[in-house]
Design a protein around this motif. Structure first.
Motif, short mmCIF file in Angstrom:
data_model
loop_
_atom_site.label_atom_id
_atom_site.label_comp_id
_atom_site.label_asym_id
_atom_site.label_seq_id
_atom_site.Cartn_x
_atom_site.Cartn_y
_atom_site.Cartn_z
N GLY A 86 0.80 -1.21 0.00
CA GLY A 86 0.00 0.00 0.00
C GLY A 86 0.83 1.26 0.00
O GLY A 86 0.30 2.36 0.05
N THR A 128 2.78 4.44 -1.19
CA THR A 128 2.58 5.31 -2.34
C THR A 128 3.81 5.30 -3.22
O THR A 128 4.89 4.85 -2.83
CB THR A 128 2.34 6.76 -1.88
N THR A 129 3.64 5.81 -4.43
CA THR A 129 4.78 5.85 -5.33
C THR A 129 5.85 6.78 -4.79
O THR A 129 7.03 6.58 -5.06
CB THR A 129 4.34 6.34 -6.72
N GLU A 130 5.45 7.79 -4.04
CA GLU A 130 6.44 8.70 -3.46
C GLU A 130 7.32 7.95 -2.46
O GLU A 130 8.52 8.15 -2.38
CB GLU A 130 5.75 9.88 -2.77
N ASN A 173 10.70 7.75 -14.72
CA ASN A 173 9.25 7.75 -14.88
C ASN A 173 8.81 7.39 -16.30
O ASN A 173 7.64 7.22 -16.57
CB ASN A 173 8.70 9.12 -14.51
N GLN A 232 -4.69 6.04 -3.35
CA GLN A 232 -3.33 6.54 -3.43
C GLN A 232 -2.84 6.52 -4.87
O GLN A 232 -2.16 7.44 -5.32
CB GLN A 232 -2.40 5.69 -2.55
N PHE A 233 -3.18 5.45 -5.58
CA PHE A 233 -2.74 5.37 -6.97
C PHE A 233 -3.43 6.40 -7.85
O PHE A 233 -2.82 6.95 -8.76
CB PHE A 233 -3.02 3.97 -7.53
N SER A 267 -1.65 9.54 -7.75
CA SER A 267 -0.22 9.53 -8.07
C SER A 267 0.02 10.10 -9.45
O SER A 267 -0.77 9.90 -10.37
CB SER A 267 0.30 8.10 -8.03
N VAL A 268 1.11 10.82 -9.61
CA VAL A 268 1.44 11.36 -10.92
C VAL A 268 2.43 10.48 -11.65
O VAL A 268 2.72 10.69 -12.81
CB VAL A 268 2.04 12.77 -10.81
N LYS A 269 2.93 9.46 -10.95
CA LYS A 269 3.90 8.60 -11.59
C LYS A 269 3.19 7.44 -12.25
O LYS A 269 2.19 6.95 -11.77
CB LYS A 269 4.90 8.08 -10.55
#
Lengths: 109, 149
Positions: free
Chosen positions: A18, A20-22, A59, B32-33, B36-38
């Motif tokens: 879970g 986040t991508t960050e 990215n 969350q996805f 997301s900008v990625k």
């Protein structure tokens, strides 16, 4: 050794399901720090970790060159795995046969 | 050194779980996805995943495969073994699950090669690979398959 373990534990804490991508993006510096360690002691894992770093850092889409390199790596790893698997099975079978023969030869008490 | 090897193995598994769980979790994960900008971790239209996500999953499996190869190359254990060895029967136990995982990986790659847009991967085939890879975890744990020599 303790610095290595703390690096790895930092990574583990960040990869909880879970994330986040960050958060996942924070994994990259940790993986980068692991590279010299992998070079020295776990070099077989170096290509896959480098690939993961590249995918997380960038990215943009995975290039055809990256896919081709992964396909070549998979072919190599498959060949090595299958050869090791067959050799291990053969060794086990030989030892099992030897044990069975020894058990038959052993006089009954 | 043995603990470090176990930790590294957990790391590889954890990284895989993170990338898989990040798209297969509950509502909170999906939210969350969507913010997301990625595009690295992305489920596209419910039927595809990003090529980068598939790429990461494929690399994680490759790492597990090469680590297992090292284990298989160990000498078979004998009653008097004093060195690191491979328990008899381990190879036979490993064969089935790895054959399944390799087949799942090949199907995923074949789909991507067959489809013009190689920037995405079929989510069903991706999920099959993740499931097959997760199924390896008990075997890796049982035999303490390490990530080093």
């Amino acid at each position: 050794m303790s610095s290595i373990i703390s690096l790895v534990m930092s990574l583990i804490l960040k990869v909880a399901p879970g994330a986040t991508t960050e958060i996942i993006a924070q994994i990259v510096p940790i993986l980068v720090q692991l590279v010299p360690i992998l070079v020295q002691e776990y070099k077989d894992l170096l290509p896959v970790v480098q690939n993961i770093i590249a995918a997380l850092k960038d990215n943009s889409e995975i290039t055809q060159e990256q896919w081709d390199a992964l396909d070549a790596l998979n072919q190599q790893y498959d060949a090595e795995f299958l050869a090791a698997l067959q050799a291990a099975k053969a060794e086990d079978a030989e030892l099992d046969a030897a044990d069975a023969a020894a058990a038959v030869a052993k006089p009954a008490t | 050194m043995a603990n470090l090897k176990q930790i590294l193995r957990v790391m590889m598994t954890g990284l895989f779980v993170a990338t898989a769980g990040a798209s297969l979790g509950g509502c909170q994960t999906w939210d969350q996805f969507t913010t997301s900008v990625k595009t690295t971790i992305d489920v596209i239209g419910g039927t595809k995943v990003s090529g980068a996500k598939a790429y990461i999953a494929l690399n994680v499996f490759a790492g597990i495969e090469t680590s297992t190869t090292k284990f298989l190359k160990l000498p078979a254990c004998a009653p008097t073994s004093t060195v690191i060895c491979r328990p008899r029967g381990a190879a036979a136990e490993i064969e089935g699950p790895f054959t399944t995982a390799i087949a799942a990986r090949n199907q995923l790659r074949a789909w991507m090669k067959a489809n013009p847009d190689a920037t995405v991967a079929d989510i069903g085939l991706y999920n099959a690979l993740t499931a097959a890879t997760n199924a390896l975890a008990p075997i890796l744990s049982k035999y303490g398959i390490s990530t080093g020599s």
